[in-house]
Design an enzyme around this catalytic site. Structure first.
Site, mmCIF file in Angstrom:
data_model
loop_
_atom_site.group_PDB
_atom_site.id
_atom_site.type_symbol
_atom_site.label_atom_id
_atom_site.label_comp_id
_atom_site.label_asym_id
_atom_site.label_seq_id
_atom_site.Cartn_x
_atom_site.Cartn_y
_atom_site.Cartn_z
ATOM 1 N N ASP A 1 0.718 -1.159 0.038
ATOM 2 C CA ASP A 1 0.178 0.018 0.077
ATOM 3 C C ASP A 1 0.601 1.234 0.026
ATOM 4 O O ASP A 1 0.530 2.188 -0.530
ATOM 5 C CB ASP A 1 -0.960 -0.069 1.273
ATOM 6 C CG ASP A 1 -2.191 -0.895 1.077
ATOM 7 O OD1 ASP A 1 -2.394 -1.279 -0.182
ATOM 8 O OD2 ASP A 1 -2.826 -1.433 1.992
ATOM 9 N N TYR B 1 -9.960 -0.349 2.896
ATOM 10 C CA TYR B 1 -9.366 -0.381 4.012
ATOM 11 C C TYR B 1 -9.065 1.070 4.520
ATOM 12 O O TYR B 1 -8.572 1.921 3.724
ATOM 13 C CB TYR B 1 -8.320 -1.443 4.453
ATOM 14 C CG TYR B 1 -8.585 -2.550 5.105
ATOM 15 C CD1 TYR B 1 -8.918 -2.596 6.489
ATOM 16 C CD2 TYR B 1 -8.395 -3.699 4.190
ATOM 17 C CE1 TYR B 1 -9.475 -3.823 6.995
ATOM 18 C CE2 TYR B 1 -8.844 -5.021 4.940
ATOM 19 C CZ TYR B 1 -9.038 -5.242 6.439
ATOM 20 O OH TYR B 1 -9.397 -6.270 6.909
#
Length: 909
Positions: A517, A601
């Site tokens: 990420d 998320y």
């Protein structure tokens, strides 16, 4: 009686603006001293004075001590040498005159000299009114009080010489006059103007219009300077103004007159050629653009990096979604599943990672995951509740075309889950609680922290806040002010540099879910604006973040970083059972945080600073589970069934914190530069049970055993909660009162290792996940554990796993800790539809750093506070004065009055 004012001499232009005495009179960033050439005896006529051109000298900085008394002395001053002394107009004698004394320790010297000059002037023109003449009376409109114009005194030369002799003795030989070259600290994040200049400079350097048009700007970030430049800036140019860095010996190093220009580092993707390049741009005159001038950037270097793909950009994700929705075979497949409205579909472009040569970086690729909402007019509907499975799509992100498509398996869409939404009350077909009463966090006297730009002071802590598109929040120059021992550094730089989320389902498409990420997307670029009362409570100081978008425009995320204080329960307490008397203190911590959203998320990253010297790193995980669809009657052991036809695969979240330590580092000198001496070593501590025998006759003995980690390969370590394992970074040249080396220890929290076989494909790019701790010798450019470009990276073990093969020594050197910590997430029904926060982190704790508890001086808390109605919208954060202004003022007045008393009655001629 004072003589009446005469006609103003031309040296004091009546057109100059008059500043009212009550107005704010902060000293400008670059103060000025106006020095008029010596007057000859026969050349003091008013008409000749304009010929005396003033020489303007920018000084090192504006002392805050001058700001204090600036309301007494306003606008410009004229200082000139003439027969018998120095003639001064006392209208701004403190606001602009500086004696160039760098450092907080000598700040009071400058102030008392200024106060001394003013008090002596005041005493002189009261005691010797006969010395006033026509040439020494400023005009009424130049001094601020027209009804009672002041008179310029004459200071005797011997008096001025005495002041400067005292100044010379206290300044030491070797202190140079310095020029402040810039208003931004070398570690401040790039401003919007600097980003715009950097982009314009690179674009202008393109060889052809085609090259310039094909440039896409992935990242524009500050190129952080060498550590000695930061030390120089903190010594002379910016807070904390460390006087310990001043040379104290005759013939010491020459202090530079200015700091090096700031530089920007740009990652540029050429959409036409599929090449990635790195540019370094020197930012010389950035602020000219804000005044309508031309940019002043200079390309220092450029390099094409072969065989890599830079991170994806939000603009690419949006284009990818549109391309897939418009692809005719895809639309046909969705019709088979009963979906004709393309507005219901969500196409999340995921990087392909690297599983085979088909994923090589010669092409820029994405394999999207597809989801379908039930209502197109409900923007807050949880679209992740209906995953679309069985469709394989491969998108060429360079040319924005679908290059592979296959409807491999028909999997019906899961039915709409009535519990899928998380919006308030009736919008989710539910009822909110009615018994939650308001909770107000108030600080009637304001916050305890102080902020000056990006520099923060709180409860003996001080540090600088930075921000990058990849890492997000960065904490620089962390130090603790420890009484008579002064400012004691703890770390040079703290940040979260990578996170990896591998999924444990071997089925398509979940086995490809191995998101980097930070390296593939960017934590900072995905940060969002924080809301008071929801993300942060109490008095809050926000910091904005500036980024470039894909086409080179500058975008600002307001309120991106939150700074606030939190009550944290009990700090310490003890009650004497004999007397019943008790002492206890409440614990308060300072929290710096940001929150980012990466697809489904959310991650909150927090750094907490405590009053007892601890630093806690914490990550809070929330958001929506990434789900899969099941055939009717199907179950899978690799996940948890959340609703009919819907399951959540097991997965892990790993984070990497990079800590460039500077425990008790001291300034030094080498090659005419200020450097930081960082003599560190790292020890591992394990608690062991003593073997039965004469040393353990009661079988109760255990002890802490230390092992010195001498080299990088020896320092590849894992957590062991059974032995209480932790690691200590010690300074080999500083001891505490018991003679032990001072240090800080890394205390692991809950942790895990990858639950994957050694040949797992994602571990090719994430070899750093195989161990919890890595320690390296500091080397410039070793910033990210998986290398700078993990997207589609075909190279095995790039980054940490390769660097440590050099097996560099970790003794008496500058070291970097890389702590890898993770959580294994076995989903549960209570994680749906939005997951309650999970916490994970670690602690940096002083170990022999202090001589006793640093929290023993925390004052008692008041049992009751005066309640104030309402809550203020925002904090009024006090700016940090560059020194202790109260003690400076007191010292200045005492010394000043003493000199006036001793010398004020002497004849000035």
């Amino acid at each position: 009686m004072a003589p009446a004012p005469k006609t103003a001499p031309p040296c004091c232009d009546s057109s100059d603006p008059v500043v009212p005495r009550a107005a704010s009179a902060a000293v400008p960033a670059e103060a000025e001293v106006v020095v008029v050439q010596d007057w000859k005896a026969g050349d003091r006529r008013a008409e000749n004075q304009p010929k005396k051109q003033a020489a303007v000298a920018p000084l090192i900085r504006a002392e805050p001590s001058a700001n204090m008394l600036a309301d007494l002395f306003q606008t410009k001053e004229i200082v000139s040498s003439g027969p018998g002394g120095i003639h001064c107009a006392p209208r701004s004698i403190l606001s602009n005159i500086s004696f160039n004394v760098p450092g907080k320790a000598l700040g009071s010297l400058e102030l008392w000299l200024k106060a001394l000059a003013f008090l002596s002037i005041h005493n002189s023109y009261r005691s010797h009114p006969e010395k006033r003449d026509d040439h020494e009376i400023p005009p009424p409109d130049c001094r601020g009080h027209a009804d009672n114009p002041p008179v310029v005194p004459i200071l005797p030369f011997w008096y001025i010489i005495l002041c400067f002799r005292v100044t010379g003795m206290l300044m030491h030989i070797g202190v140079q006059t310095m020029l402040r070259a810039q208003s931004s600290h070398p570690l401040d994040p790039l401003s919007a103007a600097e980003i715009a200049v950097a982009v314009a400079t690179v674009r202008a350097a393109g060889a052809t219009p085609e090259v310039r048009d094909s440039m896409r700007f992935v990242e524009v970030v500050l190129l952080e300077p060498e550590k000695h430049v930061v030390a120089l800036a903190d010594a002379y140019f910016f807070p904390p103004f460390q006087p310990s860095l001043l040379p104290r010996i005759k013939g010491g190093p020459i202090i530079p007159s200015k700091l090096p220009p700031r530089r920007a580092r740009l990652i540029v993707y050429n959409k036409k050629s599929n090449e990635t390049s790195i540019w370094i741009v020197e930012l010389t005159e950035v602020h000219a653009t804000t005044r309508g001038g031309h940019h002043r950037g200079k390309v220092v270097s450029t390099e094409v990096v072969r065989d890599v793909q830079p991170p994806m950009d939000a603009e690419e994700y949006a284009e990818c979604e549109a391309v897939v929705k418009d692809y005719p075979p895809f639309r046909e497949s969705m019709k088979k599943r009963g979906v004709e409205d393309m507005d219901l579909l969500m196409v999340d472009a995921w990087c392909v990672g690297y599983h085979s040569n088909a994923d090589a970086p010669s092409r820029r690729l994405a394999k999207p995951l597809i989801f379908c909402r039930t209502e197109s007019d409900c923007p807050m509907e949880n679209g992740y509740a209906r995953p679309v499975e069985g469709i394989h799509v491969l998108v060429d992100m360079q040319n924005m075309v679908v290059i592979e498509f296959e409807d491999r398996k028909f999997v019906p869409l899961p039915p709409a889950d009535p519990l899928r939404n998380y919006t308030p009350g009736e919008t989710r077909a539910g009822v909110d609680r009615s018994d939650v009463k308001p909770l107000h966090i108030i600080q009637p006297e304001g916050p305890s922290f102080r902020v000056n730009g990006h520099y923060v002071e709180w409860q003996k802590w001080n540090f600088r806040i930075g921000f990058t598109p990849r890492e997000g929040l960065v904490i620089h120059s962390i130090a603790y002010v420890d009484g008579s021992r002064g400012r004691r550094p703890v770390a040079h730089r703290l940040s979260f540099v990578e996170m990896v989320v591998p999924y444990g389902d071997p089925n398509e498409p979940h086995y490809r879910k191995n998101a980097f990420d930070a390296g593939e997307d960017g934590l900072g670029k995905n940060a969002h604006s924080l809301k008071k009362g929801c993300d942060c409570l109490g008095y809050i100081k926000y910091f904005d973040a500036h980024f470039t978008n894909f086409t080179g425009g500058v975008e600002t995320t307001e309120n991106c970083v939150c700074l606030h204080e939190e009550d944290c329960g009990i700090l310490w307490k003890h009650q004497d059972w004999r007397t019943g008397l008790a002492e206890g203190r409440r614990c308060r911590r300072l929290t710096v945080s940001f929150i980012c959203t990466v697809a489904n998320y959310e991650y909150g990253f927090f750094w907490h600073f405590y009053q007892d010297g601890k630093i806690e790193a914490e990550v809070k995980l929330t958001g929506i589970l990434s789900l899969g669809a099941l055939q009717p009657g199907e179950t899978r052991k690799y996940g948890t069934m959340i609703a009919p036809g819907l399951y959540a695969p097991v997965h892990q979240h790993f984070f990497v914190a990079r800590m460039d330590m500077a425990v008790d580092c001291k300034p030094g000198e080498a090659y005419n530069q200020i450097i930081l001496i960082v003599p560190h070593l790292v020890v591992e501590v394990n608690v062991k049970v003593e073997e039965p025998g004469k040393n353990n006759i009661h079988n109760n003995a255990f002890y802490a055993e230390e092992t010195l980690l001498r080299s990088e390969l020896q320092a590849i370590r894992d957590c062991n909660p059974l032995s209480g394992r932790h690691w200590i970074v010690r300074n080999t040249r500083t001891v505490n009162r018991t003679g032990q080396l001072t240090g800080y220890k890394l205390i692991p929290g809950s942790n895990c290792l990858p639950l994957a076989g050694p040949e797992a494909k994602f571990l090719r790019r994430a070899a750093f996940l195989k161990h919890n701790l890595w320690v390296t010798q500091y080397a410039r450019g070793e910033d990210f554990p998986g290398g700078e470009f993990p997207n589609q990276n075909p190279r095995v073990g790039e980054g940490l796993a390769t660097w440590v093969k050099q097996n560099r020594s970790l003794e008496e050197t500058d070291i970097v800790l890389w702590y890898v910590f993770g959580i294994t997430h076995v989903p549960r029904l209570e994680d749906w539809p939005v997951m309650p926060v999970e916490h994970i982190g670690f602690m940096l704790q002083p170990h022999g750093f202090f001589n006793c508890s640093p929290a023993v001086d925390v004052p008692p808390s008041a049992c009751e506070l005066d309640a104030k109605e309402g809550d203020k919208d925002s904090a009024v954060v006090k700016p940090i004065p560059n020194g202790n202004f109260l003690s400076d003022l007191e010292l200045s007045l005492v010394v000043g009055f003493a000199f006036v008393f001793i010398f004020g009655t002497f004849d000035g001629d």
